[in-house]
Design a protein around this motif. Structure first.
Motif, PDB file in Angstrom:
ATOM      1  N   ALA A   1      -5.625   5.128   5.154  1.00 39.77           N
ATOM      2  CA  ALA A   1      -4.470   4.336   5.597  1.00 39.77           C
ATOM      3  C   ALA A   1      -3.558   5.134   6.524  1.00 39.77           C
ATOM      4  N   LEU A   2      -4.064   6.245   7.072  1.00 39.04           N
ATOM      5  CA  LEU A   2      -3.211   7.181   7.795  1.00 39.04           C
ATOM      6  C   LEU A   2      -2.481   6.526   8.966  1.00 39.04           C
ATOM      7  N   ASP A   3      -3.189   5.764   9.781  1.00 41.00           N
ATOM      8  CA  ASP A   3      -2.564   5.179  10.970  1.00 41.00           C
ATOM      9  C   ASP A   3      -1.384   4.287  10.614  1.00 41.00           C
ATOM     10  N   ALA A   4      -1.528   3.523   9.532  1.00 41.04           N
ATOM     11  CA  ALA A   4      -0.467   2.584   9.151  1.00 41.04           C
ATOM     12  C   ALA A   4       0.651   3.257   8.353  1.00 41.04           C
ATOM     13  N   MET A   5       0.360   4.416   7.750  1.00 43.79           N
ATOM     14  CA  MET A   5       1.295   5.011   6.793  1.00 43.79           C
ATOM     15  C   MET A   5       1.955   6.297   7.274  1.00 43.79           C
ATOM     16  N   ILE A   6       1.496   6.870   8.377  1.00 46.63           N
ATOM     17  CA  ILE A   6       1.896   8.240   8.715  1.00 46.63           C
ATOM     18  C   ILE A   6       3.387   8.381   8.984  1.00 46.63           C
ATOM     19  N   ASP A   7       4.032   7.320   9.435  1.00 40.34           N
ATOM     20  CA  ASP A   7       5.458   7.415   9.756  1.00 40.34           C
ATOM     21  C   ASP A   7       6.375   6.899   8.646  1.00 40.34           C
ATOM     22  N   ARG A   8       5.802   6.611   7.488  1.00 38.99           N
ATOM     23  CA  ARG A   8       6.629   6.127   6.381  1.00 38.99           C
ATOM     24  C   ARG A   8       7.221   7.328   5.650  1.00 38.99           C
ATOM     25  N   GLY A   9       8.570   7.388   5.657  1.00 37.37           N
ATOM     26  CA  GLY A   9       9.269   8.547   5.110  1.00 37.37           C
ATOM     27  C   GLY A   9       8.950   8.820   3.656  1.00 37.37           C
ATOM     28  N   VAL A  57       0.843  -1.198   0.000  1.00 35.94           N
ATOM     29  CA  VAL A  57       0.000   0.000   0.000  1.00 35.94           C
ATOM     30  C   VAL A  57       0.880   1.249   0.000  1.00 35.94           C
ATOM     31  N   ALA A  58       1.933   1.244   0.801  1.00 32.27           N
ATOM     32  CA  ALA A  58       2.851   2.388   0.822  1.00 32.27           C
ATOM     33  C   ALA A  58       3.504   2.579  -0.545  1.00 32.27           C
ATOM     34  N   ALA A  59       3.941   1.478  -1.169  1.00 35.29           N
ATOM     35  CA  ALA A  59       4.561   1.571  -2.491  1.00 35.29           C
ATOM     36  C   ALA A  59       3.572   2.079  -3.529  1.00 35.29           C
ATOM     37  N   LEU A  60       2.337   1.609  -3.442  1.00 28.89           N
ATOM     38  CA  LEU A  60       1.300   2.020  -4.393  1.00 28.89           C
ATOM     39  C   LEU A  60       1.029   3.518  -4.280  1.00 28.89           C
ATOM     40  N   LEU A  61       0.823   3.997  -3.061  1.00 27.74           N
ATOM     41  CA  LEU A  61       0.485   5.401  -2.859  1.00 27.74           C
ATOM     42  C   LEU A  61       1.667   6.317  -3.190  1.00 27.74           C
ATOM     43  N   ALA A  62       2.871   5.864  -2.904  1.00 26.06           N
ATOM     44  CA  ALA A  62       4.047   6.680  -3.202  1.00 26.06           C
ATOM     45  C   ALA A  62       4.276   6.805  -4.704  1.00 26.06           C
ATOM     46  N   ALA A  63       3.803   5.833  -5.475  1.00 25.52           N
ATOM     47  CA  ALA A  63       4.020   5.848  -6.925  1.00 25.52           C
ATOM     48  C   ALA A  63       3.057   6.781  -7.651  1.00 25.52           C
ATOM     49  N   VAL A  64       2.003   7.220  -6.972  1.00 24.99           N
ATOM     50  CA  VAL A  64       0.992   8.058  -7.619  1.00 24.99           C
ATOM     51  C   VAL A  64       1.437   9.519  -7.576  1.00 24.99           C
ATOM     52  N   ASP A  65       1.395  10.184  -8.711  1.00 25.72           N
ATOM     53  CA  ASP A  65       1.771  11.603  -8.774  1.00 25.72           C
ATOM     54  C   ASP A  65       0.716  12.361  -9.579  1.00 25.72           C
TER      55      ASP A  65
END
Length: 839
Positions: free
Chosen positions: A539-547, A508-516
């Motif tokens: 997905a905020l709780d799971a993703m908020i600390d991902r740089g 999920v982090a990889a998917l969201l980071a790839a969207v521009d």
């Protein structure tokens, strides 16, 4: 109506479709031209437009009164009110007894014909007399007893040529085998049932319709209601549980025995063929194939002939074979009607909260109604939905649903795991996103980074090879551009696959980071930002600390500010700031950027007193950490100028914005968007200080620079253009100001929509200049519509609502409408006077 060339519109509630067909048929037989939605309106057409067109053309309206006809929220209210207001010929027929108080006062004086206690012959006579008027008979009146039932017809004539039967309990089918009782709590879906009925009547031969959709949306319940509602129009109604294909011949063999065509020595397969042959040579039959999962295997078991086939299925592949109707969750109106019908003491607010938390899923609503009726407090149920969703939805039985929500999802997911590993992995990934549509283009762009999904990342069938099984098992709604998983399905999947969560969360982090989506300040990027922001916040709780996602989170908050959603921006930015302050540090650049967006959101909400101390603290931190000339430091300086202006401290705002404009021009370039924004606001402060000619000159120059560097439709350019219009008004050049404000309003409507705050500000500006130029009627019309939109979008406590109300009162007073003006002014006495707006 003695002129049969005139058009009659039959107005009815969806529940009363049989009566509507019977009435329309006999009026048509009597020579009248008829308009009936079930016959003449096609799936996908605009219902309201068709209704209005029919009412406009019709010379008379025959209205079928019943309790359902007067139920709240039905379009029938618009039909009868338009008919009564617009023409003399309004013919009310009472087809079901009305309780005291159900008949609106406007209709109580109308002569009505009671149809519900009559047999068919008497009802037909009453119908024609109601339309034509009474005639003296020229022959002996017909025998008033019960009419004999019409003989069965055989052959292959089209089903739509069969005369609709009189709605009566005496017309029950000769052969009836529906193995479920009618659901007494069935609610809504009238439009769906009308569409099914109209489609079946419209077909020439072998009329087939499929209801397809995810589990829990009530496909079986709709088919069951259709079978019971229209039972009197069929001689044979037969229900087939079609989920297990190998069991279908046995059900058809039972049918062959019931109609006396079975051969004792033949097996089930052969007798099933005899049943299909019987159907081919008869009419007035309905076959329901419930839970028909595989269209390829079931295709050979579709009856032919002049009857009707209704199929329910999860798999949308049926639409490749026969006409199909997608069935989704309830509308919010249907959800509230269901909950209020089951739980009359439930408040509207609580019912709405339940419907929202349950995603309007009919099966889940039925579960909630059962739990609450057995003593679970509504607030406790809502809390359990947030903390123990899967366990709650697996607890208890639901009337007329074979399995619970959790079991429905778990069974389908288990089957998916066994046969489609890519689809099962994609479902686990989607469970950690939001319940809104997920663009399929994201799956393509990020495929190489999705490590939890097995298979070749370069497979040309991706993502179709994973999406189609999800649709087939009813676990997602799949379209050409996006797919969607219901929020309760997501909750159950997260629960049952908790031990496998690490891989999907990483993906999920990889998917969201790839969207521009692009620049969040540009309206053309907003649709994709809207989609991305929904999934980021889910997905905020799971993703908020991902740089890797911190820049995306910050851009999402900025998008919310620019899209006039400052409350949502404040909530997101505040959460980011508090979390990162603890996990990074208080002076980390990203922590400071989150604090900056909190301040910008407060300015957007016009909460300047709260914003100013936060901005000044942030400004000092940025000066110390980043330096005076850093772009982030200059952003905070600009924000300080905006807050000072909002507080009426115009001299300080002027100095601050003048200085930051000069520094931004020097550091970023004269045509940089941030420099242009500061210059525009500096020009506006000159107006506020009464330096009108200077302000007009600055704004004229900066608008030319906007047009050269950006384009006329950039939001910052439109803001400068709007400021220029205000400067023209202040200079008394009202005709020029009207031209400018009208052009800005037109562009903002096209770019931002009617309900964006900037658009509403522009509408208020146009209204004021219309008043200034003496065009009071136009000003009043625009002010009224703008006031309504502000009330609906921003609320009555917003500064702009008070400002527009004052403007409307002034315009009314200038037209001599003193009483209306005084009433409006009185309504604002308890509100503080509106500030000068920063448009």
């Amino acid at each position: 109506m003695t002129d049969t060339s005139e058009l009659i519109f039959v107005s009815h509630a969806g529940h009363d479709g049989q009566w509507a067909e019977w009435v329309a048929w006999h009026l048509q037989e009597a020579g009248y031209e008829i308009e009936l939605d079930l016959w003449h309106w096609r799936s996908g057409e605009d219902f309201v437009r068709k209704m209005n067109a029919a009412l406009e053309r019709a010379s008379a309206v025959v209205a079928l009164f019943s309790p359902q006809y007067f139920a709240p929220g039905r379009y029938t209210e618009e039909e009868w009110t338009a008919a009564v207001a617009g023409r003399d010929r309004f013919v009310p027929l009472v087809i079901e007894p009305l309780e005291t108080g159900q008949l609106p006062a406007l209709l109580r004086s109308r002569i009505r014909r009671q149809m519900h206690d009559l047999d068919e012959a008497a009802a037909l006579k009453a119908l024609l007399e109601a339309v034509r008027g009474r005639e003296i008979p020229t022959a002996s009146p017909a025998f008033p007893g019960k009419a004999p039932r019409a003989a069965k017809r055989t052959g292959s004539s089209a089903s739509q040529s069969l005369q609709p039967r009189f709605p009566s309990t005496t017309n029950d089918p000769d052969v009836w085998d529906v193995r479920q009782r009618r659901n007494p709590h069935f609610t809504g879906r009238d439009e769906v049932i009308d569409t099914v009925r109209g489609g079946l009547l419209d077909a020439r031969r072998a009329a087939v319709r499929v209801l397809h959709g995810p589990g829990g949306v009530g496909k079986t319940q709709v088919a069951l209601e259709y079978a019971h509602r229209f039972a009197g129009q069929y001689d044979l109604v037969w229900w087939v549980d079609a989920e297990q294909v190998e069991q279908i011949p046995a059900r058809y063999a039972e049918l062959a025995a019931r109609v006396d065509v079975a051969k004792p020595d033949a097996g089930a397969e052969i007798n099933a063929r005899y049943a299909l042959e019987y159907l081919r040579t008869h009419d007035r039959w309905l076959i329901v194939l419930d839970n028909a999962e595989d269209p390829r295997q079931l295709r050979t078991w579709l009856p032919e002939g002049s009857g009707h086939v209704l199929i329910t299925a999860r798999d949308p592949a049926w639409k490749k074979i026969v006409p199909a109707l997608p069935l989704g969750v309830f509308s919010r109106t249907e959800s509230l009607a269901y909950l209020n019908g089951q739980l009359p003491t439930l408040t509207d607010r609580t019912a709405d909260a339940l419907a929202d938390a349950l995603g309007d899923l009919p099966l889940a609503l039925a579960h909630a109604a059962g739990a609450l009726s057995e003593g679970t407090p509504p607030d406790h149920y809502l809390q359990l939905l947030r903390t123990n969703t899967a366990e709650l939805l697996n607890d208890g039985e639901v009337y007329d649903y074979p399995v619970s929500v959790a079991a429905t999802v778990t069974i389908a997911a288990d089957r998916l795991d066994a046969g489609c590993p890519e689809a099962a992995a994609l479902l686990r990934l989607a469970a950690f996103l939001g319940p809104e549509p997920i663009p399929t283009s994201w799956l393509v762009e990020a495929r190489g980074a999705l490590t939890s999904i097995p298979g070749d990342p370069h497979d040309i069938r991706w993502p179709r090879n994973a999406l189609q099984p999800l649709a087939q098992y009813g676990l997602a709604v799949v379209g050409p551009d996006a797919f969607q998983v219901h929020r309760l399905t997501q909750a159950v999947v997260r629960h049952v696959t908790a031990d496998q969560a690490m891989g999907p969360v990483q993906d999920v982090a990889a998917l969201l980071a790839a969207v521009d989506p692009g620049d969040p300040e540009l309206p053309e990027a907003w649709p994709e930002w809207a989609s991305l922001t929904q999934h980021l916040t889910a997905a905020l709780d799971a993703m908020i600390d991902r740089g890797e996602l911190r820049p995306t989170f910050l851009k999402a908050a900025n998008y919310l500010v620019r899209n006039a959603q400052p409350e949502a921006a404040h909530g997101l930015a505040g959460t980011l700031h508090e979390t990162w302050k603890a996990s990074l540090c208080e002076d980390d650049p990203d922590t400071l950027r989150a604090a900056h967006l909190v301040a910008v959101a407060l300015n957007g909400m016009e909460r300047y007193e709260e914003a100013l101390p936060l901005i000044e603290d942030l400004l000092e931190r940025r000066r110390r950490v980043l330096g005076e000339e850093h772009p982030d430091t200059m952003s905070s300086t600009h924000d300080r100028g905006i807050a000072l202006g909002g507080l009426g401290r115009y001299a300080e705002a002027h100095t601050t914005l003048r200085d930051v404009a000069a520094r931004r021009e020097s550091a970023l370039g004269e045509d940089h968007v941030d420099a242009l924004r500061s210059v525009s606001n500096y020009g506006y402060t000159l107006m506020q200080l009464g330096r009108l000619d200077e302000g007009h000159q600055v704004l004229t120059d900066v608008l030319a620079r906007h047009r050269r560097a950006l384009n006329e439709d950039h939001p910052t350019a439109l803001a400068a253009w709007s400021y220029l219009g205000s400067s023209l008004s202040s200079l008394g050049r009202h005709v020029e100001a009207l031209h400018v404000h009208t052009e800005v309003l037109t562009r903002r409507r096209q770019l931002l929509g009617d309900r964006h705050k900037d658009t509403l500000n522009s509408a208020a500006n146009v209204s004021q200049t219309l008043t200034d130029t003496g065009q009071y009627a136009k000003a009043e019309e625009l002010l009224r519509s703008t006031r309504t939109r502000i009330r609906e979008s921003l609320g009555t406590e917003h500064r702009l609502y008070a400002e527009v109300t004052v403007g409307l009162a002034e315009t009314l007073a200038r037209q001599g409408k003193t009483h209306d003006a005084q009433r409006l002014r009185a309504s604002l006495k308890q509100k503080r006077s509106p500030k000068k707006s920063r448009r």
